[in-house]
Design a protein around this motif. Sequence first.
Motif, mmCIF file in Angstrom:
data_model
loop_
_atom_site.group_PDB
_atom_site.id
_atom_site.type_symbol
_atom_site.label_atom_id
_atom_site.label_comp_id
_atom_site.label_asym_id
_atom_site.label_seq_id
_atom_site.Cartn_x
_atom_site.Cartn_y
_atom_site.Cartn_z
ATOM 1 N N CYS A 154 -9.715 5.211 8.400
ATOM 2 C CA CYS A 154 -10.371 4.392 7.737
ATOM 3 C C CYS A 154 -10.596 4.861 6.284
ATOM 4 N N ASN A 155 -10.369 4.289 5.047
ATOM 5 C CA ASN A 155 -10.798 4.952 3.798
ATOM 6 C C ASN A 155 -12.122 4.651 3.698
ATOM 7 N N ARG A 188 -4.350 -13.894 7.995
ATOM 8 C CA ARG A 188 -5.781 -13.351 7.560
ATOM 9 C C ARG A 188 -6.565 -14.506 6.941
ATOM 10 N N TYR A 205 -19.476 -3.231 4.842
ATOM 11 C CA TYR A 205 -19.520 -3.802 6.117
ATOM 12 C C TYR A 205 -20.735 -4.298 6.893
ATOM 13 N N ASN A 214 -5.866 -2.523 11.392
ATOM 14 C CA ASN A 214 -7.172 -2.756 11.624
ATOM 15 C C ASN A 214 -6.953 -3.854 12.734
ATOM 16 N N ARG A 227 -10.266 -14.039 0.424
ATOM 17 C CA ARG A 227 -9.809 -12.718 -0.251
ATOM 18 C C ARG A 227 -8.412 -12.902 0.176
ATOM 19 N N ARG A 280 -6.892 -3.524 -4.402
ATOM 20 C CA ARG A 280 -6.822 -3.466 -3.223
ATOM 21 C C ARG A 280 -8.035 -2.627 -2.613
ATOM 22 N N GLY A 281 -8.689 -3.077 -1.419
ATOM 23 C CA GLY A 281 -9.766 -2.236 -0.750
ATOM 24 C C GLY A 281 -9.154 -0.932 -0.435
ATOM 25 N N GLY A 282 -8.061 -0.440 -0.506
ATOM 26 C CA GLY A 282 -7.689 0.897 0.330
ATOM 27 C C GLY A 282 -7.657 2.335 -0.796
ATOM 28 N N TYR A 321 0.941 -1.208 0.077
ATOM 29 C CA TYR A 321 0.021 -0.119 -0.167
ATOM 30 C C TYR A 321 0.883 1.155 0.020
ATOM 31 N N HIS A 367 -16.151 0.328 10.416
ATOM 32 C CA HIS A 367 -16.611 -0.958 9.637
ATOM 33 C C HIS A 367 -17.859 -1.020 10.254
HETATM 34 C C1 G6P Z 1 -10.892 -1.248 3.048
HETATM 35 C C2 G6P Z 1 -11.013 -1.096 4.604
HETATM 36 C C3 G6P Z 1 -9.431 -1.263 5.153
HETATM 37 C C4 G6P Z 1 -9.129 -2.824 4.792
HETATM 38 C C5 G6P Z 1 -9.119 -2.773 3.132
HETATM 39 C C6 G6P Z 1 -8.964 -4.292 3.077
HETATM 40 O O1 G6P Z 1 -10.015 -0.288 2.489
HETATM 41 O O2 G6P Z 1 -11.279 0.047 5.036
HETATM 42 O O3 G6P Z 1 -9.594 -1.402 6.528
HETATM 43 O O4 G6P Z 1 -7.864 -2.914 5.109
HETATM 44 O O5 G6P Z 1 -10.435 -2.450 2.666
HETATM 45 O O6 G6P Z 1 -8.533 -4.390 1.521
HETATM 46 P P1 G6P Z 1 -7.877 -5.707 0.823
HETATM 47 O O7 G6P Z 1 -7.466 -5.458 -0.471
HETATM 48 O O8 G6P Z 1 -6.722 -5.979 1.810
HETATM 49 O O9 G6P Z 1 -8.955 -6.768 0.873
#
Ligand code: G6P
Length: 422
Positions: free
Chosen positions: A164-165, A90, A241, A144, A261, A291-293, A12, A194
């Motif tokens: 958090c984004n 994870r 979420y 997190n 994931r 990615r989720g960010g 990231y 979340h």
């Molecule tokens: C969002 C959430 C983050 C989390 C991410 C996961 O951005 O706000 O808290 O870490 O998603 O993304 P990923 O690509 O790792 O699944």
Amino acid sequence: MKLTVVGGGSTYTPELVDGLARMRAALPVTELVLVDPDEDRLAPVGAMTRRMLARVGHPARVVTTGDTAAGVADADAVVLQLRVGGQAARRVDETLPLLCGCVGQETTGAGGLAKALRTVPVVLDLADTIARHAPDAWIVDFTNPVGIVTRALLDAGHRAVGLCNVAIHVQRRIAALLDVPPHRVELGHAGLNHLTWVRSAHVDGTDRLPELLDEHLPALAEISTLPGDLLHHLRVLPSSYLGYYYEHDRIVDRQRTARPRADHVAAVERELLELYADPANDTRPERLSERGGAFYSEAAVHLLAALLGAPGAVEVPAVQVANVRNNGTFPFLPDHAVVEVPARITSKGPLPEPVPPLEPLYAGLVAHVSAYEELALDAALRGGVERVRTALLAHPLVGQDDPADRLAADLVAANRAHLPWA
Ligand code: G6P
Ligand code: MN
């Protein structure tokens, strides 16, 4: 200005660097330190960071190190973005709860508890190092589960804000739907990390959410990943979420056969690290968008700029969504709970803005999950399988004796290598 990123070898990091490069007037960083114990990540990410900054003529010196104390010394701010146990841990968070019929997610439910147990001791240890070597530094926690980790940091007396984004992501998407610049959209975003609902979206004093729900329901459904019919019924926009609550059983069914994931992310990470190692690359790669960010960089730069008091930089919003002490924001929660709400960010810290009373439908869940967070933190700090079991009983997505008992034993066994007390 010295900025240190712990977990700087994260894939990231170029996302954050992209924001630093674009918003350099708001956050004049002169030294950027990436701290990471994993040299195989740190080397390519550090090299990529240097190229990205050089490309735009950014003057910051980039330092990479595995030595946390040296890395944080005299920093103005430290960003925490680490993942204890990596994607392998994870994967356990995402798969083990499924065996008990519970959702498998890295921040929500039993998986989120396992992550908290692994993460809180590591973060508190880092924060002690920061307090010794950079006592005035702000700690911005993106690690997190952000609500629990921020609460741990604040309880231990650190100058910390959780980030958090999700909120900035929703703000960007709504702005695009309304065709207005994002900074003009003020979200009525409220809840816990979340676990939030957007109950209004003001543009120049007018709440445009009702109009969006009437005219752009499919787009809002896509943002929240929830059925349009549910959004129409609630007249609010829940974060994605909330799907783990409102559609728990359906998601569990899907997860039983889906690729975790963690496996997808691990594959994306391997490719990203190869891209970062290639000297030909000097811009944020498109693959990072998987990615989720999304918009993490903007949220982080805004927060850091407001905390570090960048005088009057136009692009820095005065009010930003952050994870802060409740302090009366939700009268039904203790003051020391951590909530995710819009807050006025000052150089003395974040001041939560007043939030209109939460409707019972949302207040009930917030109270329930906040109580779980308190018990989860207690389990993370004091350890013991019985405390883990209690926290699982307190979580609305576990709640029953049999899965709480089994998951407590199984999660502790699977995470033993990361638990100081097990
Ligand atoms: C969002 C959430 C983050 C989390 C991410 C996961 O951005 O706000 O808290 O870490 O998603 O993304 P990923 O690509 O790792 O699944
Ligand atoms: Mn988040």
